[in-house]
Write a protein that holds these residues in place. Structure first.
Motif, PDB file in Angstrom:
ATOM      1  N   MET A 107       0.840  -1.204   0.000  1.00  0.00           N
ATOM      2  CA  MET A 107       0.000   0.000   0.000  1.00  0.00           C
ATOM      3  C   MET A 107       0.870   1.246   0.000  1.00  0.00           C
ATOM      4  O   MET A 107       0.740   2.140  -0.822  1.00  0.00           O
ATOM      5  CB  MET A 107      -0.910  -0.049   1.244  1.00  0.00           C
ATOM      6  N   THR A 108       1.847   1.280   0.947  1.00  0.00           N
ATOM      7  CA  THR A 108       2.706   2.463   1.039  1.00  0.00           C
ATOM      8  C   THR A 108       3.548   2.614  -0.226  1.00  0.00           C
ATOM      9  O   THR A 108       3.667   3.716  -0.762  1.00  0.00           O
ATOM     10  CB  THR A 108       3.633   2.369   2.259  1.00  0.00           C
TER      11      THR A 108
ATOM     12  N   SER B  61     -10.913   9.061  -3.244  1.00  0.00           N
ATOM     13  CA  SER B  61      -9.508   9.303  -3.583  1.00  0.00           C
ATOM     14  C   SER B  61      -9.342   9.543  -5.083  1.00  0.00           C
ATOM     15  O   SER B  61      -8.481  10.314  -5.502  1.00  0.00           O
ATOM     16  CB  SER B  61      -8.605   8.178  -3.083  1.00  0.00           C
TER      17      SER B  61
ATOM     18  N   TRP C 294      -7.382  12.773  -6.520  1.00  0.00           N
ATOM     19  CA  TRP C 294      -6.319  12.688  -7.531  1.00  0.00           C
ATOM     20  C   TRP C 294      -6.649  13.580  -8.723  1.00  0.00           C
ATOM     21  O   TRP C 294      -5.815  14.360  -9.194  1.00  0.00           O
ATOM     22  CB  TRP C 294      -6.143  11.250  -8.029  1.00  0.00           C
TER      23      TRP C 294
ATOM     24  N   THR D 143     -10.157   1.620  -6.406  1.00  0.00           N
ATOM     25  CA  THR D 143      -9.811   2.904  -5.798  1.00  0.00           C
ATOM     26  C   THR D 143     -11.116   3.600  -5.411  1.00  0.00           C
ATOM     27  O   THR D 143     -12.037   3.668  -6.218  1.00  0.00           O
ATOM     28  CB  THR D 143      -9.075   3.807  -6.817  1.00  0.00           C
TER      29      THR D 143
ATOM     30  N   ASN E   1       2.678   6.127  -6.964  1.00  0.00           N
ATOM     31  CA  ASN E   1       1.696   7.048  -7.535  1.00  0.00           C
ATOM     32  C   ASN E   1       2.191   8.484  -7.475  1.00  0.00           C
ATOM     33  O   ASN E   1       2.042   9.245  -8.424  1.00  0.00           O
ATOM     34  CB  ASN E   1       0.371   6.939  -6.769  1.00  0.00           C
ATOM     35  N   ILE E   2       2.786   8.852  -6.313  1.00  0.00           N
ATOM     36  CA  ILE E   2       3.252  10.234  -6.161  1.00  0.00           C
ATOM     37  C   ILE E   2       4.383  10.514  -7.142  1.00  0.00           C
ATOM     38  O   ILE E   2       4.437  11.571  -7.782  1.00  0.00           O
ATOM     39  CB  ILE E   2       3.675  10.496  -4.707  1.00  0.00           C
TER      40      ILE E   2
ATOM     41  N   ASN F 102       2.875   1.563  -3.093  1.00  0.00           N
ATOM     42  CA  ASN F 102       1.978   1.967  -4.164  1.00  0.00           C
ATOM     43  C   ASN F 102       1.757   3.477  -4.161  1.00  0.00           C
ATOM     44  O   ASN F 102       1.777   4.128  -5.200  1.00  0.00           O
ATOM     45  CB  ASN F 102       0.631   1.256  -4.005  1.00  0.00           C
ATOM     46  N   THR F 103       1.530   4.011  -2.933  1.00  0.00           N
ATOM     47  CA  THR F 103       1.312   5.452  -2.816  1.00  0.00           C
ATOM     48  C   THR F 103       2.530   6.213  -3.308  1.00  0.00           C
ATOM     49  O   THR F 103       2.410   7.180  -4.056  1.00  0.00           O
ATOM     50  CB  THR F 103       1.019   5.823  -1.348  1.00  0.00           C
TER      51      THR F 103
END
Lengths: 284, 170
Positions: free
Chosen positions: B1-2, B52, B56, B48, B8-9, B4-5
């Protein structure tokens, strides 16, 4: 009560959607009226610095053309300075001859000039904007005139500390006060949103005689520009049979797709003039 | 999860820079502008949450707006597109798919994937150009802008998809 809460929780994305769209529309509509909002334009410091970095890299590619243009402009300035010196000498002579009882006061209009570089520019929208790399720290403020060696570009719309957003002639909200060279009737120039080479004047007085090839210059009434900065030349002239005004199509001297170095003109007497004009409006 | 974030960033920053410095400056024939950041929004995983997705879309839109001096226009259009994405994606989801998937040409098949992304992009451009041009009030340039920009962006959708498609095969 419980079911209402459940309903709200279940459909919370609707509220987020409406809130976000709301913010977008507030930004969209407030941009046109609220002049302090530089934060949401490319005149803010982050966007400004990124654009200025990229523009530094791109700037090297057209140095040659820029240099030639600067040389040409220098040459013209020298010619003008010479012509003025000559004129001044003649006036001095005639003043001595007349031996008048009063001495001429120097003009109160204090225009000062500043150079700046274009770091971002758009020409394909209906409301285009130009970002330049000088701001309040360089004495650049709202409503100052911007031009280059070819002619008028626009006026400063908003200024942050180190950057400023310029509303060019290629913006449907821009209206420039101008006049035809060698004629004192003033008129206003507007852009119609599609052709970046031409703008239009539709309030030429009917009694004036104008023709193709006449040069359009700034009027100097708005105190944004000194009088006589070239804007463009008339390429089409339409006489109106119904209204009191004729219209003209003007080819702009500035090629907005290639602007790079610009001059920003400020006016010391502007605040005074503005305050005076506003005080009259208020009394009415 | 982290991770992935973070991914994404990172993608967000790279795409945003590419968008504002390169793609926003290109106006093909004076009409078409590709907004490639939409690809990021189209390819977010199916599950998603809408909230969120909306955030985004809004963030991407506002960044592009700030650089392009069009406050609110991209933000409004991208938020609306994100809102409409879930029902559109649901139309093309079939039973053979895993529960949570990233929409691409492999699992949706080319035809469905192109229609899905085409619909999303069309919605985006309709809103974008109506907001940008509604002061002018001329319908023909509006339609040309919407059509040409949608096709132009679809070209990039196909190119990115073609690359990842080949990579998956190899």
């Amino acid at each position: 009560m419980q079911s209402i809460l459940n309903f709200l929780v279940k459909h919370n994305h609707w509220f987020l959607f409406i809130i976000l769209e709301g913010i977008s529309f507030v930004l969209l509509f407030s941009f046109n009226s609220y002049h302090g909002a530089t934060m949401f334009t490319s005149a803010n410091s982050v966007a400004g610095n990124i654009y200025s970095f990229v523009s530094d890299i791109g700037g090297y590619f057209n140095l040659k053309d820029e240099n030639e243009a600067l040389l040409e402009h220098n040459r013209e300035l020298i010619c003008q300075a010479n012509a003025m010196r000559e004129e001044l000498r003649q006036y001095k002579d005639s003043a001595l001859l007349a031996n008048s009882s009063y001495t001429m006061q120097p003009s109160k209009e204090g225009f000062y000039f500043n150079t700046a570089k274009v770091i971002n520019n758009s020409i394909n929208r209906v409301n285009n904007f130009v970002t330049i790399n000088k701001g309040k720290n360089d004495n650049i403020g709202q409503d100052m005139g911007v031009f280059n060696e070819k002619g008028v570009i626009g006026t400063v719309y908003q200024a942050s500390d180190n950057f400023a957003l310029v509303m060019p002639l290629l913006n449907s909200k821009m209206q420039l006060s101008c006049r035809i060279k060698d004629d004192n009737n003033f008129c206003s120039l507007k852009w119609n949103g599609d052709d970046i080479l031409h703008a239009y004047i539709d309030d030429l007085p009917r009694h004036g005689e104008f023709k193709k090839g006449d040069v359009v210059v700034t009027s100097g009434f708005s105190s944004t520009f000194p009088t006589g900065i070239p804007v463009g030349e008339i390429v089409e002239f339409t006489e109106s049979s119904t209204s009191n005004f004729n219209s003209a199509k003007v080819r702009l001297f500035v090629d907005f797709s290639t602007i790079d170095n610009v001059f920003v003109v400020g006016n010391d007497g502007k605040e005074e003039q503005k305050a005076l004009e506003e005080s009259i409006t208020e009394e009415q | 999860m982290t991770s992935n974030t973070f991914k994404n960033i990172r993608n967000f920053i790279m795409l945003a820079l590419a968008q504002v410095l390169v793609f926003s400056q290109i106006h093909l024939f004076g009409y078409a502008t590709a907004y490639i950041y939409l690809i990021f929004l189209i390819k977010l995983p199916r599950h998603t949450s809408i909230n969120s997705m909306l955030l985004w879309g809004f963030t991407f839109g506002i960044v592009v707006d700030i650089f392009g001096n069009t406050p609110g226009i991209n933000a409004a259009a991208a938020t609306a597109m994100c809102f409409a994405r879930k029902p559109i994606l649901a139309m093309f989801t079939h039973k053979g798919l895993p529960d949570d998937f990233i929409p691409n040409a492999n699992n949706l098949k080319w035809g469905s994937y192109l229609i899905y992304s085409g619909l999303c992009i069309l919605i985006f451009y309709c809103i974008l150009f109506i907001l940008e041009l509604f002061t002018v009030g001329n319908i023909i340039p509006l339609l040309i802008c919407i059509g040409s920009s949608t096709l132009f962006t679809m070209l990039f959708v196909i190119v990115t998809e073609g690359f990842s498609h080949n990579k998956a095969k190899a």
